[in-house]
Design an enzyme around this catalytic site. Structure first.
Site, PDB file in Angstrom:
ATOM      1  CG  LEU A   3      -2.090  -0.949   1.151  1.00 38.42           C
ATOM      2  CD1 LEU A   3      -2.807  -1.012   2.499  1.00 38.42           C
ATOM      3  CD2 LEU A   3      -3.064  -0.518   0.064  1.00 38.42           C
ATOM      4  CE1 TYR A  15     -26.144 -14.469  12.246  1.00 40.06           C
ATOM      5  CE2 TYR A  15     -24.986 -15.250  10.287  1.00 40.06           C
ATOM      6  CZ  TYR A  15     -25.838 -15.475  11.354  1.00 40.06           C
ATOM      7  OH  TYR A  15     -26.388 -16.715  11.539  1.00 40.06           O
ATOM      8  CD  GLU A  32       6.342  -6.432  -3.174  1.00 42.03           C
ATOM      9  OE1 GLU A  32       6.288  -5.422  -2.461  1.00 42.03           O
ATOM     10  OE2 GLU A  32       6.540  -7.600  -2.726  1.00 42.03           O
ATOM     11  CG  ASP A  39       3.446  -1.355   8.675  1.00 46.09           C
ATOM     12  OD1 ASP A  39       2.746  -0.320   8.755  1.00 46.09           O
ATOM     13  OD2 ASP A  39       3.005  -2.501   8.913  1.00 46.09           O
ATOM     14  CD  GLN A  81      -2.714  -4.656   2.527  1.00 43.54           C
ATOM     15  OE1 GLN A  81      -3.165  -4.913   3.630  1.00 43.54           O
ATOM     16  NE2 GLN A  81      -1.423  -4.508   2.318  1.00 43.54           N
TER      17      GLN A  81
HETATM   18  C1  FAD Z   1      -4.507  -8.222  10.383  1.00 43.87           C
HETATM   19  C2  FAD Z   1      -4.175  -6.801  10.027  1.00 43.87           C
HETATM   20  C3  FAD Z   1      -5.199  -5.905   9.690  1.00 43.87           C
HETATM   21  C4  FAD Z   1      -4.911  -4.580   9.366  1.00 43.87           C
HETATM   22  N1  FAD Z   1      -5.925  -3.709   9.053  1.00 43.87           N
HETATM   23  C5  FAD Z   1      -5.637  -2.397   8.769  1.00 43.87           C
HETATM   24  C6  FAD Z   1      -6.669  -1.462   8.410  1.00 43.87           C
HETATM   25  O1  FAD Z   1      -7.852  -1.811   8.326  1.00 43.87           O
HETATM   26  N2  FAD Z   1      -6.319  -0.179   8.128  1.00 43.87           N
HETATM   27  C7  FAD Z   1      -5.019   0.232   8.170  1.00 43.87           C
HETATM   28  O2  FAD Z   1      -4.743   1.408   7.931  1.00 43.87           O
HETATM   29  N3  FAD Z   1      -4.021  -0.641   8.458  1.00 43.87           N
HETATM   30  C8  FAD Z   1      -4.294  -1.936   8.760  1.00 43.87           C
HETATM   31  N4  FAD Z   1      -3.283  -2.817   9.044  1.00 43.87           N
HETATM   32  C9  FAD Z   1      -1.895  -2.369   8.931  1.00 43.87           C
HETATM   33  C10 FAD Z   1      -1.495  -2.365   7.445  1.00 43.87           C
HETATM   34  O3  FAD Z   1      -1.720  -3.622   6.877  1.00 43.87           O
HETATM   35  C11 FAD Z   1      -0.041  -1.982   7.329  1.00 43.87           C
HETATM   36  O4  FAD Z   1       0.170  -0.771   8.042  1.00 43.87           O
HETATM   37  C12 FAD Z   1       0.317  -1.743   5.858  1.00 43.87           C
HETATM   38  O5  FAD Z   1       0.142  -2.919   5.100  1.00 43.87           O
HETATM   39  C13 FAD Z   1       1.745  -1.268   5.753  1.00 43.87           C
HETATM   40  O6  FAD Z   1       2.042  -1.087   4.421  1.00 43.87           O
HETATM   41  P1  FAD Z   1       3.545  -0.960   3.944  1.00 43.87           P
HETATM   42  O7  FAD Z   1       3.437  -0.785   2.457  1.00 43.87           O
HETATM   43  O8  FAD Z   1       4.248   0.051   4.748  1.00 43.87           O
HETATM   44  O9  FAD Z   1       4.226  -2.341   4.329  1.00 43.87           O
HETATM   45  P2  FAD Z   1       3.873  -3.826   3.921  1.00 43.87           P
HETATM   46  O10 FAD Z   1       2.418  -3.948   3.613  1.00 43.87           O
HETATM   47  O11 FAD Z   1       4.433  -4.696   4.968  1.00 43.87           O
HETATM   48  O12 FAD Z   1       4.643  -4.028   2.559  1.00 43.87           O
HETATM   49  C14 FAD Z   1       6.027  -4.083   2.458  1.00 43.87           C
HETATM   50  C15 FAD Z   1       6.340  -4.615   1.067  1.00 43.87           C
HETATM   51  O13 FAD Z   1       7.731  -4.555   0.853  1.00 43.87           O
HETATM   52  C16 FAD Z   1       8.130  -5.719   0.151  1.00 43.87           C
HETATM   53  N5  FAD Z   1       9.559  -5.906   0.405  1.00 43.87           N
HETATM   54  C17 FAD Z   1      10.164  -6.088   1.611  1.00 43.87           C
HETATM   55  N6  FAD Z   1      11.484  -6.188   1.460  1.00 43.87           N
HETATM   56  C18 FAD Z   1      11.735  -6.065   0.123  1.00 43.87           C
HETATM   57  C19 FAD Z   1      12.927  -6.084  -0.653  1.00 43.87           C
HETATM   58  N7  FAD Z   1      14.144  -6.246  -0.093  1.00 43.87           N
HETATM   59  N8  FAD Z   1      12.831  -5.937  -1.992  1.00 43.87           N
HETATM   60  C20 FAD Z   1      11.608  -5.766  -2.587  1.00 43.87           C
HETATM   61  N9  FAD Z   1      10.449  -5.750  -1.891  1.00 43.87           N
HETATM   62  C21 FAD Z   1      10.512  -5.888  -0.544  1.00 43.87           C
HETATM   63  C22 FAD Z   1       7.252  -6.807   0.740  1.00 43.87           C
HETATM   64  O14 FAD Z   1       7.161  -7.927  -0.113  1.00 43.87           O
HETATM   65  C23 FAD Z   1       5.924  -6.075   0.906  1.00 43.87           C
HETATM   66  O15 FAD Z   1       5.098  -6.190  -0.227  1.00 43.87           O
HETATM   67  C24 FAD Z   1      -3.567  -4.146   9.370  1.00 43.87           C
HETATM   68  C25 FAD Z   1      -2.545  -5.053   9.704  1.00 43.87           C
HETATM   69  C26 FAD Z   1      -2.836  -6.362  10.027  1.00 43.87           C
HETATM   70  C27 FAD Z   1      -1.711  -7.301  10.361  1.00 43.87           C
END
Ligand code: FAD
Length: 488
Positions: free
Chosen positions: A19, A211, A39, A296, A118
């Site tokens: 995201l 529900y 990615e 994150d 997502q």
């Molecule tokens: C069960 C659950 C429910 C959630 N629900 C919500 C919600 O409703 N609303 C909300 O705002 N947040 C929610 N979150 C939190 C949200 O999912 C995360 O904050 C969000 O996905 C973070 O996005 P990101 O892109 O920072 O990291 P990530 O989604 O962790 O993506 C990181 C990406 O980097 C890639 N990557 C890593 N290292 C490398 C590399 N060396 N080379 C190439 N690619 C790499 C990975 O493959 C991955 O695709 C939820 C989390 C969980 C666990």
């Protein structure tokens, strides 16, 4: 090493195509910054995590031409109830923000927060990033990087043929998730509550829409034999979260899902399972040299009803992107990039502390009550107050949020005002690519033109007058905190 590709270079390299990385690619491409995103996976995870996207996120997406379908749920934090099971007794419903008084963020915006899984949102983001010209390299992994005064050198690995090549970038955006190897390689530590729990999830499809007719979408299953959390993904898929970190066979998965539903006759189509470390951890710095942490990688916040996880990361991506565009385009000095950390890190901490001030996370409190006062949703969402060297009158003594979006315009998001209700045009639609001077006094148009001519920084002018709407000028002055003295 495939040296034939070693001439690859780009102004911005984004690592991570979930995201936050995809949002950064869209925002940068919108500013016409050539961007490469790598990615390691070839598509979205079959197990979505996030579902709830806030009003502010939807405003940011609207500003770059992304229309996210409106969900049946109303915007704002989703409703949660404690139940024995879906079909069993329903106990109390409890709010995310008790005694909320500030209205919904939707009341202050041209858009509504929404619920979309997502993986579906990621596919919209990928399509828009490509349309705007971003170079998305799925199935490509960053395996090493190094930086010097002039740029970053990355070593990339192609998953399809295993070949490796180097890429040179002016700037690196680390959107590589909570266990960010970029953050670890840079030696950036993290503070915060740390690991909270390990959760197992079961993703399944089942005809349980009925529900949801009362508007509650989150179910805390509180049964003598089962403590779990059940919620839909708005498209027939549901997830059951279990806090016991136990591996289950398919028969055991069906049995526990049926227990949570409270019926033995429901057809359950198992999709996949997940294992999640829920943690609250904020990086000690959001940038190091030419590398910037977003999402994150910068702040891991456990899932919550305020949508602090992905939404906070998408806001990071937006903040960082316009600054990179300004510096790369030569209209700002590189020092502007220092304000990314000073503006975004306090917001991550603000959200971290708000999480543990709420009943949803009370189990993780050291004391019976949190000492942190609960902040209204609208102030959290639209009243974020940036304090940085780029903004006048925003000293470190100010709180990281205003009471309401209209309370302190300097340092907060520019307030929304309808310019044309029939065409659904908001004042926010005027913003997004460059500097805009807004006034109800036409004389300021000349000032904008002079600034453009003298500084070489283009500033557009938006005039608010009776032609906009009968009381537009008065509303504008109230929303933007302008008295007659503030006029030229
Ligand atoms: C069960 C659950 C429910 C959630 N629900 C919500 C919600 O409703 N609303 C909300 O705002 N947040 C929610 N979150 C939190 C949200 O999912 C995360 O904050 C969000 O996905 C973070 O996005 P990101 O892109 O920072 O990291 P990530 O989604 O962790 O993506 C990181 C990406 O980097 C890639 N990557 C890593 N290292 C490398 C590399 N060396 N080379 C190439 N690619 C790499 C990975 O493959 C991955 O695709 C939820 C989390 C969980 C666990």
């Amino acid at each position: 090493m495939d040296t034939s590709r070693d001439h690859d270079n780009t102004p911005v390299l984004i690592v991570g195509g979930s995201l936050v990385g995809l949002s950064a690619a869209v925002f940068l491409a919108w500013h016409r910054v050539p961007t490469v995103l790598v990615e390691r996976h070839t598509g979205s995870s079959v197990h979505p995590r996030a579902i709830g996207y806030t009003t502010r996120t939807l405003e940011l997406f609207r500003s770059v031409g992304i229309e996210v379908p409106r969900s049946v749920e109303r915007g704002g934090p989703p409703r949660r109830a404690r139940v024995e099971s879906l079909a069993g007794a329903w106990h109390e419903e409890y709010p995310w923000t008790p005694h909320a008084q500030g209205g919904s963020p939707d009341d202050f915006s041209p858009v509504h927060g929404t619920a979309i899984a997502q993986d579906r949102l990621e596919s919209l983001l990928r399509a828009r990033a490509i349309e705007l010209g971003a170079d998305l390299r799925l199935g490509t992994k960053l395996i090493a990087f190094d930086q010097d005064d002039d740029g970053v050198t990355a070593v990339l690995n192609r998953g399809d043929d295993g070949s490796q090549y180097r890429m040179r970038a002016d700037y690196l955006v680390a959107a590589d998730g909570g266990s960010s190897t970029i953050r670890n390689t840079l030696g950036i530590g993290r503070g915060g509550r740390g690991l909270l729990s390990v959760q197992r999830s079961i993703l399944f499809r089942a005809p349980l829409q009925d529900y949801l007719r009362h508007g509650v979408v989150q179910f805390e299953i509180d049964h003598a034999d089962l403590k779990a959390f059940l919620t839909p993904y708005s498209d027939g898929r549901w997830v059951l979260m279990l806090g016991d970190d136990t591996e289950r066979t398919e028969d055991e998965q069906r049995a526990v899902v049926r227990q949570a539903v409270g019926r033995s006759n429901v057809p359950i189509d198992l999709i996949t399972t997940g294992r999640w470390e829920l943690a609250a951890a904020i990086a000690d710095q959001f940038s190091y040299g030419r590398a910037f942490l977003a999402g994150d990688a910068a702040h891991q916040l456990p899932p919550n009803r305020g949508g602090y996880g992905a939404n906070t990361g998408i806001e990071d991506a937006h903040n960082l992107s316009w600054k990179l565009a300004a510096v790369l385009g030569g209209t700002s000095r590189p020092e502007l990039l220092d304000t990314y950390d000073s503006e975004r890190r306090p917001i991550a901490w603000l959200r971290h502390d708000q999480l543990f001030a709420r009943a949803d996370y009370k189990a993780f409190l050291d004391a019976p009550e949190s000492a942190v006062p609960i902040i209204d949703d609208t102030a959290m969402e639209l009243g974020q107050l940036y304090r940085s060297a780029a903004l006048p009158e925003t000293g470190a003594d100010l709180p990281p949020r205003a009471a309401r979006p209209v309370d302190r315009p300097t340092g907060t998001r520019a307030p929304h005002l309808w310019l044309d209700t029939t065409a659904h045009r908001s004042l926010l639609d005027e913003f997004g690519r460059g500097w805009v001077l807004v006034s109800d006094d036409h004389a300021w148009e000349l000032a904008a033109a002079r600034a453009t001519a003298e500084l070489g920084v283009s500033a557009a002018f938006t005039h608010i007058d009776a032609a906009t709407a009968p009381d537009a000028a008065a509303q504008f002055r109230i929303a933007y905190g302008l008295g007659p003295a503030a006029r030229r």
